[in-house]
Design a protein around this motif. Sequence first.
Motif, PDB file in Angstrom:
ATOM      1  N   GLY A 554       0.806  -1.227   0.000  1.00  0.00           N
ATOM      2  CA  GLY A 554       0.000   0.000   0.000  1.00  0.00           C
ATOM      3  C   GLY A 554       0.835   1.271   0.000  1.00  0.00           C
ATOM      4  N   ARG A 555       2.128   1.141  -0.314  1.00  0.00           N
ATOM      5  CA  ARG A 555       2.998   2.321  -0.297  1.00  0.00           C
ATOM      6  C   ARG A 555       2.933   3.009  -1.659  1.00  0.00           C
ATOM      7  NH1 ARG A 555       7.151   1.747   4.274  1.00  0.00           N
ATOM      8  NH2 ARG A 555       7.861   3.693   3.360  1.00  0.00           N
ATOM      9  N   PHE A 556       1.898   3.805  -1.874  1.00  0.00           N
ATOM     10  CA  PHE A 556       1.654   4.409  -3.186  1.00  0.00           C
ATOM     11  C   PHE A 556       2.374   5.750  -3.368  1.00  0.00           C
ATOM     12  CE2 PHE A 556      -2.705   2.061  -3.496  1.00  0.00           C
ATOM     13  CZ  PHE A 556      -2.017   0.875  -3.729  1.00  0.00           C
ATOM     14  N   GLY A 557       3.066   6.209  -2.327  1.00  0.00           N
ATOM     15  CA  GLY A 557       3.810   7.468  -2.489  1.00  0.00           C
ATOM     16  C   GLY A 557       3.269   8.566  -1.599  1.00  0.00           C
ATOM     17  N   GLN A 558       3.451   9.806  -2.050  1.00  0.00           N
ATOM     18  CA  GLN A 558       3.079  10.961  -1.207  1.00  0.00           C
ATOM     19  C   GLN A 558       1.621  10.909  -0.769  1.00  0.00           C
ATOM     20  OE1 GLN A 558       4.164  14.879  -2.454  1.00  0.00           O
ATOM     21  NE2 GLN A 558       6.247  14.283  -2.983  1.00  0.00           N
ATOM     22  N   LYS A 559       0.743  10.423  -1.672  1.00  0.00           N
ATOM     23  CA  LYS A 559      -0.682  10.463  -1.327  1.00  0.00           C
ATOM     24  C   LYS A 559      -1.027   9.531  -0.168  1.00  0.00           C
ATOM     25  CE  LYS A 559      -1.686   7.592  -5.336  1.00  0.00           C
ATOM     26  NZ  LYS A 559      -2.218   7.631  -6.673  1.00  0.00           N
ATOM     27  N   THR A 560      -0.208   8.477   0.077  1.00  0.00           N
ATOM     28  CA  THR A 560      -0.484   7.598   1.219  1.00  0.00           C
ATOM     29  C   THR A 560       0.502   7.851   2.362  1.00  0.00           C
ATOM     30  OG1 THR A 560       0.887   5.859   0.219  1.00  0.00           O
ATOM     31  CG2 THR A 560      -1.479   5.725  -0.176  1.00  0.00           C
ATOM     32  N   GLY A 561       1.391   8.833   2.172  1.00  0.00           N
ATOM     33  CA  GLY A 561       2.365   9.169   3.222  1.00  0.00           C
ATOM     34  C   GLY A 561       3.552   8.212   3.241  1.00  0.00           C
ATOM     35  N   LEU A 562       3.432   7.104   2.494  1.00  0.00           N
ATOM     36  CA  LEU A 562       4.511   6.119   2.439  1.00  0.00           C
ATOM     37  C   LEU A 562       4.712   5.675   1.001  1.00  0.00           C
ATOM     38  CD1 LEU A 562       3.562   3.758   5.431  1.00  0.00           C
ATOM     39  CD2 LEU A 562       5.439   5.412   5.389  1.00  0.00           C
ATOM     40  N   GLY A 563       5.955   5.586   0.604  1.00  0.00           N
ATOM     41  CA  GLY A 563       6.292   5.089  -0.733  1.00  0.00           C
ATOM     42  C   GLY A 563       7.708   4.592  -0.667  1.00  0.00           C
ATOM     43  N   TRP A 564       8.562   5.035  -1.594  1.00  0.00           N
ATOM     44  CA  TRP A 564       9.986   4.723  -1.514  1.00  0.00           C
ATOM     45  C   TRP A 564      10.605   5.488  -0.345  1.00  0.00           C
ATOM     46  CZ3 TRP A 564      11.511   0.627  -3.934  1.00  0.00           C
ATOM     47  CH2 TRP A 564      10.870   0.238  -5.118  1.00  0.00           C
ATOM     48  N   TYR A 565       9.889   6.507   0.078  1.00  0.00           N
ATOM     49  CA  TYR A 565      10.280   7.304   1.242  1.00  0.00           C
ATOM     50  C   TYR A 565       9.074   7.388   2.158  1.00  0.00           C
ATOM     51  CZ  TYR A 565      14.148   8.845  -1.771  1.00  0.00           C
ATOM     52  OH  TYR A 565      15.240   8.886  -2.589  1.00  0.00           O
ATOM     53  N   ARG A 566       9.280   8.110   3.269  1.00  0.00           N
ATOM     54  CA  ARG A 566       8.150   8.358   4.152  1.00  0.00           C
ATOM     55  C   ARG A 566       7.932   9.868   4.160  1.00  0.00           C
ATOM     56  NH1 ARG A 566       8.846   9.933   9.390  1.00  0.00           N
ATOM     57  NH2 ARG A 566      11.108   9.925   9.634  1.00  0.00           N
ATOM     58  N   TYR A 567       6.669  10.268   4.314  1.00  0.00           N
ATOM     59  CA  TYR A 567       6.332  11.705   4.266  1.00  0.00           C
ATOM     60  C   TYR A 567       5.535  12.068   5.501  1.00  0.00           C
ATOM     61  CZ  TYR A 567       7.741  10.980  -0.540  1.00  0.00           C
ATOM     62  OH  TYR A 567       8.482  10.647  -1.648  1.00  0.00           O
ATOM     63  N   GLU A 568       5.861  13.207   6.104  1.00  0.00           N
ATOM     64  CA  GLU A 568       5.080  13.654   7.254  1.00  0.00           C
ATOM     65  C   GLU A 568       3.902  14.464   6.757  1.00  0.00           C
ATOM     66  OE1 GLU A 568       7.998  15.392   9.840  1.00  0.00           O
ATOM     67  OE2 GLU A 568       8.651  13.390  10.484  1.00  0.00           O
ATOM     68  N   ALA A 569       2.809  14.413   7.527  1.00  0.00           N
ATOM     69  CA  ALA A 569       1.566  15.058   7.078  1.00  0.00           C
ATOM     70  C   ALA A 569       1.818  16.505   6.654  1.00  0.00           C
ATOM     71  CB  ALA A 569       0.540  15.003   8.201  1.00  0.00           C
ATOM     72  N   GLY A 570       1.303  16.863   5.496  1.00  0.00           N
ATOM     73  CA  GLY A 570       1.386  18.242   5.020  1.00  0.00           C
ATOM     74  C   GLY A 570       2.762  18.648   4.498  1.00  0.00           C
ATOM     75  N   ARG A 571       3.720  17.697   4.483  1.00  0.00           N
ATOM     76  CA  ARG A 571       5.062  18.063   3.997  1.00  0.00           C
ATOM     77  C   ARG A 571       5.452  17.159   2.831  1.00  0.00           C
ATOM     78  NH1 ARG A 571       9.137  18.996   8.745  1.00  0.00           N
ATOM     79  NH2 ARG A 571      10.310  19.609   6.902  1.00  0.00           N
ATOM     80  N   ARG A 572       6.306  17.704   1.944  1.00  0.00           N
ATOM     81  CA  ARG A 572       6.674  16.939   0.767  1.00  0.00           C
ATOM     82  C   ARG A 572       8.101  16.390   0.838  1.00  0.00           C
ATOM     83  NH1 ARG A 572       3.687  17.605  -3.951  1.00  0.00           N
ATOM     84  NH2 ARG A 572       1.735  18.696  -3.566  1.00  0.00           N
ATOM     85  N   GLU A 573       8.763  16.666   1.948  1.00  0.00           N
ATOM     86  CA  GLU A 573      10.151  16.230   2.079  1.00  0.00           C
ATOM     87  C   GLU A 573      10.224  14.699   2.125  1.00  0.00           C
ATOM     88  OE1 GLU A 573      13.784  16.933   5.219  1.00  0.00           O
ATOM     89  OE2 GLU A 573      11.810  17.798   5.629  1.00  0.00           O
ATOM     90  N   ALA A 574      11.113  14.120   1.293  1.00  0.00           N
ATOM     91  CA  ALA A 574      11.236  12.658   1.238  1.00  0.00           C
ATOM     92  C   ALA A 574      12.182  12.207   2.344  1.00  0.00           C
ATOM     93  CB  ALA A 574      11.775  12.253  -0.124  1.00  0.00           C
ATOM     94  N   LEU A 575      11.644  11.458   3.309  1.00  0.00           N
ATOM     95  CA  LEU A 575      12.466  11.021   4.444  1.00  0.00           C
ATOM     96  C   LEU A 575      12.818   9.543   4.271  1.00  0.00           C
ATOM     97  CD1 LEU A 575      10.183  12.707   7.115  1.00  0.00           C
ATOM     98  CD2 LEU A 575      12.404  13.548   6.328  1.00  0.00           C
ATOM     99  N   VAL A 576      14.064   9.199   4.592  1.00  0.00           N
ATOM    100  CA  VAL A 576      14.504   7.811   4.445  1.00  0.00           C
ATOM    101  C   VAL A 576      13.710   6.939   5.418  1.00  0.00           C
ATOM    102  CG1 VAL A 576      16.468   6.250   4.729  1.00  0.00           C
ATOM    103  CG2 VAL A 576      16.788   8.513   3.689  1.00  0.00           C
ATOM    104  N   ASP A 577      13.229   5.799   4.918  1.00  0.00           N
ATOM    105  CA  ASP A 577      12.432   4.917   5.759  1.00  0.00           C
ATOM    106  C   ASP A 577      13.121   3.557   5.840  1.00  0.00           C
ATOM    107  OD1 ASP A 577      10.577   3.409   7.040  1.00  0.00           O
ATOM    108  OD2 ASP A 577       8.875   4.005   5.771  1.00  0.00           O
ATOM    109  N   PRO A 578      13.574   3.157   7.045  1.00  0.00           N
ATOM    110  CA  PRO A 578      14.272   1.861   7.171  1.00  0.00           C
ATOM    111  C   PRO A 578      13.416   0.697   6.669  1.00  0.00           C
ATOM    112  CG  PRO A 578      14.387   3.113   9.227  1.00  0.00           C
ATOM    113  CD  PRO A 578      13.474   3.875   8.325  1.00  0.00           C
ATOM    114  N   ALA A 579      12.086   0.860   6.725  1.00  0.00           N
ATOM    115  CA  ALA A 579      11.205  -0.231   6.278  1.00  0.00           C
ATOM    116  C   ALA A 579      11.437  -0.542   4.798  1.00  0.00           C
ATOM    117  CB  ALA A 579       9.747   0.159   6.520  1.00  0.00           C
ATOM    118  N   VAL A 580      11.792   0.457   4.028  1.00  0.00           N
ATOM    119  CA  VAL A 580      12.020   0.229   2.587  1.00  0.00           C
ATOM    120  C   VAL A 580      13.299  -0.574   2.413  1.00  0.00           C
ATOM    121  CG1 VAL A 580      12.512   1.376   0.378  1.00  0.00           C
ATOM    122  CG2 VAL A 580      10.749   2.289   1.887  1.00  0.00           C
TER     123      VAL A 580
END
Length: 696
Positions: A554-580
């Motif tokens: 279910g990691r569809f990207g910015q719209k789900t808050g999780l994708g190849w990166y993680r995103y905090e609500a209301g922000r577009r900064e791509a944060l490294v996610d150990p889960a990936v």
Amino acid sequence: MEKLYDQHGQVAVIALHNPPVNGLCHELRTRILAAQKAAEADPSIKALVLIGSGRVFSGGADIREFNTPKGMAEPTLPTVLDALDFLQKPVIAAIGGVCMGGGLELAMACHYRVALHDALIALPEVKLGILPGAGGTQRLPRLLPVETALNMIVFGEPLPARQLQSTLLFDAILEGELFEGALAFAQKIIQDNPPLRRTRDLPLVSTQDAMAQASALIRKSLAPHYPAPIRCIEAVSGAFSLAFDSGIQLEKQLFQELVESDVSKALRHAFFGERAASKLADIPDTTKTRDIRRVAVIGAGTMGRGIAMNFLNAGLPVVLIEQHQDALVRGIAAIRSQYESSVKKGKLKEADFEKRLALLTSSLAYEDLKDADLIIEAVFENMDVKLNVFKSLDQVVKPGAILASNTSTLDVNAIASATSRPQDVLGLHFFSPAHIMKLLEVVRGAQTAPDVLATAMALAKTIKKTAVVSGVCDGFIGNRMIESYSQQAMKLLEEGATPQQIDRALEQFGMAMGPFRMSDLAGNDIGWAIRKGKLAISADPHYPRLADRLCEKGRFGQKTGLGWYRYEAGRREALVDPAVNELIVAYREEKGMKARTISDAEIVDRCILALVNEGARILEDRIAQRSSDIDMVYLSGYGFPLFRGGPMFYADSIGLKTVLEKIQNFQKESDDPFWKPANLLASLAAQGRTFNSTVG
Ligand code: NAD
């Protein structure tokens, strides 16, 4: 023999005439020089006026002479300006409309300048990676405060003449008739008979300190990778530290250095590529276009809204058609809110906001399409749905209306065949967000009529898009190539790289956004849905599956808050996610793959050359008309760095022999059929040619 000038009393009026923009071609330069000499020799002449039309003084060098012997043939522009400098009678430039580049340099070498208040003044050479090479960097700081002069030279943006009122650049700003005003000014000069005022002899307007301050400020705002702005500053600096003639020598030397730079070559390639893209080899410029007065858009989703806004912005009425009332309401609310936010940001005037919304109507009934001249379909990406829409359209729209599909992947010929008028059907592939992205792929069906294509190309200009014609194939030019690029990014991930390393390497190369950040922005589910629908992909043992794994979570990207990166609500900064990383490690283990260290250079080579190899196939298949069209697609739609001129130009600049060798090495090392070199690449490399040389 043609008259060199018109005589009005004691004034010689030299008309600049070389449509469309009075480019300073060899013939015009020769005529100006001859007219100057003749007027000087004529004792009844006491002053000269150089004038264009009310619409254009001169747009500068004649681009038709670029890279031709005539461009550099004597008399060159500097020769003409030198002669002006030493003329013993006053010369007045009468400026209306466009006065740019060499045109402004010509005006600055005159003794006086009068301009219509709305004339557009610029030195835009920097946009082609060069600098004003006919004294512009030395004369402008003698006529304007250095901060204004530097800004004009370093950024190349036009200013209306009225904004430069009360400077030495303009002796009079005219509201009324240019010719009368210039003549009256010349007569006054004859009467007053002041000593000749040569720009070269004027002192600098500002102090050296002001120059240092202004350049320090400007340097901070310069983008990396572009040498011309820095050289512009150096040239202007020379005006402060050197005598005029030495400053001119410095300018010449810096100009020469820039003309030969790779970046300038890339920028000039893009400049000409943009012009070439609007031309179709088999459709003459004189083809009569169809009248487009009313537009209809079917589907008020993500794309339909943006597409509609393009036409509203251009002042064309739009009817938006939907299948459900609530979808229509959502669509219109989204358009309104986009405009409201532009008003809030001060980008749109309240009155224009009202005007645009007043042009928008909506309906649930196809009946309401009957007056439309152009109908653009933007419904779900599903062939059956689209075929039904086109069948229905065919029943209601008037004869001669153009029917367009915004499909990203479907066969435009199949869509056209659902109608009784395939000649009126084509693809208009907008990119998201459609009201912002510059690129428009115009997809030419097998039966699309020449005047339909000509109309689409003209319309693209109206809505300020860069239109590129593509033949029918899966993904057209842009998405067909991006598929190869993404596959390589994914394979690099499997082999040991991380999303952030790949993104960083490609962003350092100059891509606006790395592939993983881009996919997170666009929505990873879009590619997933496309892959699921393709048998060839399901059956390919070499095809990387990591992106599917990501989507299964279910990691569809910015719209789900999780994708190849993680995103905090209301922000577009791509944060490294150990889960990936865990997902990637588990995938490698499952496949029995061992991670290796991958260099940034390998990442860039593999991703960019994947684009190039597919681009070569696209040329070979005649999906694109010319290699610069492919470059335009990538520059205007995919964030490819402008300073590299596009993927095909980049390949040309490193040499196709080198490109081929690298691709053959990848093939050997990976044993992956992906790396089979395109036939066109192999044959051009063998002949020592470039992609660009294939232009017909
Ligand atoms: P979307 O799902 O946001 O919107 C589609 C809209 O079409 C919906 O509002 C739906 O109610 C409406 N619709 C469906 N069937 C209809 C019918 N028969 N009559 C009237 N309205 C109907 O989809 P989207 O993202 O806007 O995509 C639309 C098209 O644009 C697709 O072909 C897609 O491939 C293409 N496209 C999408 C993007 C993108 O980034 N989203 C980019 C380029 C092209």
